[in-house]
Write an enzyme that holds these catalytic residues in place. Structure first.
Site, PDB file in Angstrom:
ATOM      1  N   TYR A  18      -6.872   4.624  -3.146  1.00 47.54           N
ATOM      2  CA  TYR A  18      -5.971   4.513  -3.368  1.00 47.54           C
ATOM      3  C   TYR A  18      -4.796   4.095  -4.232  1.00 47.54           C
ATOM      4  CZ  TYR A  18      -2.888   0.673  -1.338  1.00 47.54           C
ATOM      5  OH  TYR A  18      -1.799   0.022  -0.861  1.00 47.54           O
ATOM      6  N   GLU A  40       0.068  -4.213   6.126  1.00 46.81           N
ATOM      7  CA  GLU A  40       0.703  -6.091   5.251  1.00 46.81           C
ATOM      8  C   GLU A  40       0.277  -6.856   5.676  1.00 46.81           C
ATOM      9  OE1 GLU A  40      -0.610  -5.901   1.816  1.00 46.81           O
ATOM     10  OE2 GLU A  40      -0.076  -4.195   1.749  1.00 46.81           O
ATOM     11  N   TRP A  48      -7.572  -6.514   1.765  1.00 50.74           N
ATOM     12  CA  TRP A  48      -6.877  -5.515   1.374  1.00 50.74           C
ATOM     13  C   TRP A  48      -7.688  -4.451   1.726  1.00 50.74           C
ATOM     14  CZ3 TRP A  48      -2.756  -3.326   3.443  1.00 50.74           C
ATOM     15  CH2 TRP A  48      -2.752  -2.101   2.916  1.00 50.74           C
TER      16      TRP A  48
END
Length: 185
Positions: A18, A40, A48
């Site tokens: 990522y 988000e 996250w």
């Protein structure tokens, strides 16, 4: 020679991939911007990594992040999503996603694209912060405060300044790759 990365991404290969391939790269495509808004908003109050590890499940559950379809989700669809163990089953966040899809299209109508709207907060180009350490990276900024305030005024949910700043980082509106990170552009 070992690549030097931002320290937060060294947990595993998912995080490194990522970081290396997506995080901080400027995104101007409305579909991808919406995907990150959804992810988000689900991250609020969580890590996250939790969201990222469920990303493909979210993609499947939320019709490949098609905001046009999501905007039309019924209460029945919300209940179906609440039963999906592959996603974060938070009713308020699921309902916020439907609401935000509707608001997203209103912004598109007003500005021509959501990208035009959101990038307007940075003058249409990324802000390069050049942090030396992870502690140099803020959780919020004046711009994320202003953007979050405007999103709230437009009816968006789960879009506080911290979530908005994380979105700005993810979509390359700000470059918070550490000074010694091999990704710096």
């Amino acid at each position: 020679m070992e690549k030097i990365r931002c320290g937060w991404c060294e947990k595993d290969d998912l995080y490194r991939k990522y970081h290396d391939e997506e995080w901080g790269k400027p995104v101007f495509d409305d579909h991808t911007i919406f995907e990150f808004l959804v992810l988000e908003s689900f991250q609020a109050g969580l890590s996250w990594y939790t969201v990222l590890s469920k990303r493909e499940n979210f993609r499947k559950a939320f019709d490949d992040f098609d905001y046009r379809k999501i905007a039309l989700y019924s209460e029945e669809k919300t209940e179906t999503l609440m039963l999906d163990p592959g996603i974060i089953r938070n009713r308020l966040k699921i309902k916020a996603t439907v609401n935000n899809a509707q608001r997203f299209m209103e912004v598109q109508e007003e500005f021509g694209s959501f990208s035009e709207y959101i990038w307007g907060f940075t003058g249409g180009k990324p802000i390069d912060n050049i942090p030396e350490t992870l502690s140099d990276i803020p959780a919020v900024t004046e711009i994320s405060d202003a953007l979050a305030k405007d999103l709230k005024k437009r009816g968006f949910k789960f879009m506080g300044s911290t979530v908005v700043y994380a979105h700005m980082q993810a979509t390359g509106m700000v470059n918070d790759h550490l000074k010694n990170c091999f990704i710096r552009w």
